[in-house]
Scaffold this motif. Structure first.
Motif, PDB file in Angstrom:
ATOM      1  N   GLU A 112      34.331  40.949  29.420  1.00 49.31           N
ATOM      2  CA  GLU A 112      35.453  41.899  29.464  1.00 49.31           C
ATOM      3  C   GLU A 112      35.951  42.102  30.900  1.00 49.31           C
ATOM      4  O   GLU A 112      37.156  42.095  31.163  1.00 49.31           O
ATOM      5  CB  GLU A 112      35.017  43.229  28.855  1.00 49.31           C
ATOM      6  N   GLN A 113      35.027  42.309  31.867  1.00 50.14           N
ATOM      7  CA  GLN A 113      35.414  42.537  33.261  1.00 50.14           C
ATOM      8  C   GLN A 113      36.096  41.307  33.859  1.00 50.14           C
ATOM      9  O   GLN A 113      37.079  41.422  34.592  1.00 50.14           O
ATOM     10  CB  GLN A 113      34.181  42.919  34.099  1.00 50.14           C
ATOM     11  N   ALA A 114      35.582  40.130  33.519  1.00 47.47           N
ATOM     12  CA  ALA A 114      36.188  38.897  34.038  1.00 47.47           C
ATOM     13  C   ALA A 114      37.598  38.718  33.489  1.00 47.47           C
ATOM     14  O   ALA A 114      38.545  38.377  34.222  1.00 47.47           O
ATOM     15  CB  ALA A 114      35.315  37.695  33.685  1.00 47.47           C
ATOM     16  N   ASN A 115      37.784  38.957  32.181  1.00 46.18           N
ATOM     17  CA  ASN A 115      39.114  38.812  31.572  1.00 46.18           C
ATOM     18  C   ASN A 115      40.110  39.850  32.107  1.00 46.18           C
ATOM     19  O   ASN A 115      41.294  39.557  32.282  1.00 46.18           O
ATOM     20  CB  ASN A 115      38.998  38.928  30.049  1.00 46.18           C
ATOM     21  N   ARG A 116      39.617  41.093  32.365  1.00 42.48           N
ATOM     22  CA  ARG A 116      40.500  42.126  32.917  1.00 42.48           C
ATOM     23  C   ARG A 116      41.003  41.708  34.299  1.00 42.48           C
ATOM     24  O   ARG A 116      42.177  41.885  34.625  1.00 42.48           O
ATOM     25  CB  ARG A 116      39.763  43.461  32.993  1.00 42.48           C
ATOM     26  N   PHE A 117      40.102  41.168  35.119  1.00 39.09           N
ATOM     27  CA  PHE A 117      40.525  40.722  36.445  1.00 39.09           C
ATOM     28  C   PHE A 117      41.578  39.621  36.340  1.00 39.09           C
ATOM     29  O   PHE A 117      42.594  39.634  37.040  1.00 39.09           O
ATOM     30  CB  PHE A 117      39.329  40.200  37.248  1.00 39.09           C
ATOM     31  N   LEU A 118      41.335  38.647  35.443  1.00 40.09           N
ATOM     32  CA  LEU A 118      42.272  37.536  35.294  1.00 40.09           C
ATOM     33  C   LEU A 118      43.641  38.018  34.831  1.00 40.09           C
ATOM     34  O   LEU A 118      44.679  37.508  35.271  1.00 40.09           O
ATOM     35  CB  LEU A 118      41.701  36.508  34.307  1.00 40.09           C
ATOM     36  N   ALA A 119      43.666  39.020  33.949  1.00 41.85           N
ATOM     37  CA  ALA A 119      44.941  39.575  33.481  1.00 41.85           C
ATOM     38  C   ALA A 119      45.682  40.273  34.623  1.00 41.85           C
ATOM     39  O   ALA A 119      46.905  40.115  34.784  1.00 41.85           O
ATOM     40  CB  ALA A 119      44.686  40.552  32.331  1.00 41.85           C
ATOM     41  N   ASN A 120      44.957  41.052  35.416  1.00 39.55           N
ATOM     42  CA  ASN A 120      45.581  41.726  36.561  1.00 39.55           C
ATOM     43  C   ASN A 120      46.071  40.724  37.599  1.00 39.55           C
ATOM     44  O   ASN A 120      47.101  40.919  38.244  1.00 39.55           O
ATOM     45  CB  ASN A 120      44.581  42.686  37.209  1.00 39.55           C
ATOM     46  N   TRP A 121      45.324  39.645  37.734  1.00 43.92           N
ATOM     47  CA  TRP A 121      45.716  38.606  38.686  1.00 43.92           C
ATOM     48  C   TRP A 121      47.092  38.053  38.317  1.00 43.92           C
ATOM     49  O   TRP A 121      47.957  37.885  39.166  1.00 43.92           O
ATOM     50  CB  TRP A 121      44.663  37.488  38.650  1.00 43.92           C
ATOM     51  N   GLU A 122      47.319  37.793  37.042  1.00 45.39           N
ATOM     52  CA  GLU A 122      48.595  37.234  36.601  1.00 45.39           C
ATOM     53  C   GLU A 122      49.743  38.207  36.838  1.00 45.39           C
ATOM     54  O   GLU A 122      50.857  37.815  37.163  1.00 45.39           O
ATOM     55  CB  GLU A 122      48.516  36.873  35.107  1.00 45.39           C
ATOM     56  N   GLN A 123      49.482  39.506  36.689  1.00 48.14           N
ATOM     57  CA  GLN A 123      50.539  40.514  36.837  1.00 48.14           C
ATOM     58  C   GLN A 123      50.909  40.760  38.294  1.00 48.14           C
ATOM     59  O   GLN A 123      52.072  40.986  38.627  1.00 48.14           O
ATOM     60  CB  GLN A 123      50.100  41.836  36.200  1.00 48.14           C
ATOM     61  N   THR A 124      49.932  40.721  39.190  1.00 50.07           N
ATOM     62  CA  THR A 124      50.190  41.087  40.583  1.00 50.07           C
ATOM     63  C   THR A 124      50.611  39.911  41.449  1.00 50.07           C
ATOM     64  O   THR A 124      51.147  40.104  42.528  1.00 50.07           O
ATOM     65  CB  THR A 124      48.940  41.717  41.216  1.00 50.07           C
ATOM     66  N   GLU A 125      50.366  38.706  40.997  1.00 52.94           N
ATOM     67  CA  GLU A 125      50.765  37.509  41.732  1.00 52.94           C
ATOM     68  C   GLU A 125      50.153  37.452  43.125  1.00 52.94           C
ATOM     69  O   GLU A 125      50.724  36.881  44.046  1.00 52.94           O
ATOM     70  CB  GLU A 125      52.299  37.432  41.861  1.00 52.94           C
TER      71      GLU A 125
END
Length: 739
Positions: A112-125
């Motif tokens: 869950e923590q790894a996927n949350r980081f990856l999702a935020n990564w895509e949003q913040t560029e």
């Protein structure tokens, strides 16, 4: 450095001003300019706020280099990530000894923590930032590996069995992710510290102006650091470490700000235990009872212990001429004692502040203080130059997210110039008030629909202190009856003053010609009236900042005690600054004997006429012969007053016209017989007093007219008319009570 920071402030304001006032059709804002505007704002505020994000987005859409835009974004986003903890600081513990269900829950949380980081990564560029680039890129790969491995491991669970190699791989990946996270937060913290924290010395350097003060503080800093190093090595520093300061200067020159920075410098060097300033004045130290002043002073010292005690307007502690009922001296005695002995000695610094002249007198009169404040610890704060005050205005506005238009800046400068009259000029405080008033007007009138509505300050928002007059002063001078030669001479003086100001604005040499003048003539010839119009005219052309008139005579300037006349005269001069000082019967200042103090007043006046050349006009008034003798007897005065305007007595026709004009202003009407009688009276009467005589005649006539119509119905025909009998009775009084 201050110059670099101020250049950045000016550049940011200029770019934002261009953005808000640009004409899209003819002067579009370039993409690189938007990037620069965003960079200046980010450097000043140390954060990527809504404006910076918006400008960078627009710059990208306009074709700005994506690499440049991304680099600027990255500088702030790393800190934002650290604050939001988008990179996990802690991961679930994976232990072989945990029960099967506990293992599955821990693995699921890792996923869950790894996927949350990856999702935020895509949003913040976010793509990296200097020192953090390798860490962030590595963490992105690590998070993907964590998510994939955790997913495979969860799928491997079959009853009590699972893939132990995948479990060990996941544990290793979690350990590596934890290490990367620690490195990220350490680097982000260092970056934030370098961006947000400044030394007190750096803050001082960023202040506008104060070049001499800054140089002195830099030397003091090096000296104190040198002494601290000697102390560490066991070398003696007795009697050398003096932290006490005297700061002199007009209001708003930065004395209090510097006191706070000094407290921080002393603290950063380890000399004082806290970077705080306790600010007091006379009212907080001096009491009205024996012993209470000492208690209040010691309480202030106790509160300031470990830091700095700042006493504003310190000269007020020793008031000239005060007797035993004034306890200001008790403050000084208590202060000196605490500075030199007892538990507070060396445990706090004292900074005394006030006007230069008053502070010099104060220190000279207190030997105990003088020895505790060596000359090298006495700082004088010059008034800010007008360009520096304008820089301060732009800085205050920009720090509140406002920008002045070019025309507004010109009006701000005009208001600053108008406020600079005497030593009470508040420098930065005046500027702050001008800016705050403009912001208030903006808020009270703006709609707030666009960026310009929210940010731009134009000239209509700058509140002018220029006196509003319905009619030009020279036009009103022309409207006066008679005085044709006087009018011509006054117009020559005001014309010269206008040309003088224009030449100064053009950078041309200005020929010397003081505007101080002698008005000679009998009483009632219009000298005071013309002086008022003269002051207003000089104000309207921008030479005098107030345009008022202070009318005085000998008794307002001369005292009967040694040394008091100069003080009395100086107070009058201060009241007149920015206008005209009108001295009636000025010749009386030179008519006393050897022990008369009138000459002392003349000396003070001649000095002031030179000191305040551009801010004071003196008019000496009196009888012609006596005024000529005054100038002849005083060479200093004669060299400064090179113009004499003579006011002749009014002619009978002029007096007659003056009385009619006065009556008309009150809407009185005349019967023809009354006019004939009045005109004949002025032609035959040989009276002194001129305008004053005319006023007395007018008052006598309207009183007689009032007595006659008092019982009549208000508003009936003839109620406002002056008849022959009113004039006869008024003039008849001349036989009993001279008019």
């Amino acid at each position: 450095m201050a110059q670099d920071r101020q250049q950045s402030i000016q550049a940011e304001a200029a770019l934002w001003r261009k953005r808000l006032t640009r004409n899209d059709a003819t002067e579009p804002m370039a993409a690189n300019e938007l990037v620069e505007l965003a960079r200046y704002r980010f450097e000043r505020r140390k954060q990527l706020d809504l404006f910076v994000h918006q400008w960078l987005k627009e710059a990208e859409e306009m074709g700005a280099s994506k690499q440049i835009v991304h680099q600027l974004k990255q500088r702030g986003q790393a800190t934002e990530w650290a604050e939001a903890e988008l990179i996990p600081k802690q991961w679930p513990h994976l232990r072989e000894t945990d029960q099967l269900r506990g293992k599955q829950q821990a693995i699921a949380r890792v996923q869950e923590q790894a996927n949350r980081f990856l999702a935020n990564w895509e949003q913040t560029e976010l793509a990296g930032n200097g020192e953090l680039e390798d860490i962030v890129s590595a963490f992105r790969d690590q998070a993907q590996a964590l998510a994939d491995t955790a997913s495979q491991l969860l799928e491997s669970f079959q009853g009590q069995y699972y893939s132990k190699p995948l479990f060990q791989t996941l544990k290793q990946l979690v350990a590596e992710a934890t290490t990367l996270g620690q490195r990220f937060y350490e680097q982000a913290a260092q970056l934030a510290k370098s961006q947000e924290q400044q030394s007190a010395l750096a803050e001082l350097d960023e202040m506008v102006g104060l070049a001499d003060v800054k140089a002195r503080i830099h030397k003091l800093y090096l000296f104190l650091k040198y002494q601290q190093e000697r102390k560490k090595r066991g070398l003696q520093t007795k009697q050398l470490l003096n932290l006490n300061m005297i700061m002199t200067g007009n209001p708003g020159t930065g004395k209090t700000t510097l006191a706070r920075l000094l407290a921080k410098i002393y603290y950063e060097l380890g000399i004082l235990s806290k970077p705080e300033v306790y600010e007091v004045d006379r009212a907080q130290l001096v009491a009205g009872y024996v012993g209470q002043t000492e208690e209040q002073t010691m309480a202030a010292i106790e509160r300031a212990a470990g830091g700095v005690l700042f006493i504003d307007e310190a000269y007020s502690l020793k008031r000239a001429g005060q007797g035993g009922n004034d306890y200001g001296q008790a403050v000084i005695d208590t202060l000196v004692s605490a500075m030199t002995s007892g538990k507070y000695a060396g445990n706090f610094a004292v900074i005394l502040a006030g006007y230069p002249k008053e502070m010099a007198t104060f220190i000279r009169s207190n030997p105990g203080l003088r020895s505790r404040f060596p000359e090298q610890n006495q700082l004088h704060f010059q008034n800010y130059a007008e360009s520096e005050l304008l820089d301060i205005a732009e800085t205050i506005a920009l720090e509140n997210d406002f920008v002045f238009t070019e025309q507004a800046l010109k009006k701000v400068l005009a208001e600053i110039e108008r406020a600079k009259i005497d030593q009470s000029f508040g420098n930065a405080r005046v500027v702050e008030n001008i800016v705050r008033a403009a912001i208030f007007e903006k808020g009270a009138s703006g709609s707030g629909e666009s960026e310009a509505d929210l940010v731009l300050l134009n000239e209509t928002h700058i509140q002018s202190t220029t006196p509003q007059r319905a009619e030009d002063a020279l036009s009103r001078l022309d409207a006066l009856i008679g005085l044709e030669e006087v009018k011509r001479e006054v117009k020559k003086l005001t014309a010269y003053a206008k040309v003088k100001e224009a030449r100064r604005d053009m950078g041309l040499a200005v020929p010397p010609m003081p505007l101080h003048t002698v008005f000679s003539g009998a009483p009632g010839t219009g000298k005071t009236t013309v002086a008022r119009l003269y002051a207003e005219a000089l104000n309207q052309i921008g030479l005098l900042k107030k345009g008022h008139v202070v009318e005085v005579s000998r008794s307002d300037l001369v005292s009967g005690f040694v040394g008091q006349t100069a003080l009395k005269t100086e107070r009058v001069i201060e009241d007149a600054l920015g206008g005209v000082l009108f001295i009636d019967e000025a010749y009386s200042l030179a008519q006393g004997g050897t022990n008369d103090y009138g000459k002392e007043a003349l000396t003070a006046l001649t000095q002031a006429m030179t000191t305040y050349e551009a801010n004071l006009v003196v008019v000496f008034a009196g009888y012609g012969k006596e005024m000529a003798q005054l100038l002849t007897s005083n060479p200093g005065l004669q060299s400064r007053v090179r113009k004499t305007i003579h006011f002749p007595d009014y002619t009978p026709d002029e007096r007659y016209e003056m009385l009619l004009a006065k009556a008309k202003s009150y809407r009185y009407e005349w019967s023809q017989p009354a006019l004939d009688l009045l005109k004949g009276h002025f032609k035959s009467a040989n009276r002194g007093g001129n305008g004053r005589y005319v006023m007395k005649v007018f008052e006598a006539i309207i009183q007689e007219q009032a007595l006659r119509v008092a019982d009549a119905e208000v508003g009936r025909p003839g109620f406002m008319q002056i008849e022959k009998e009113d004039v006869e009775r008024a003039l008849l009084n001349n036989d009993h009570e001279p008019l």
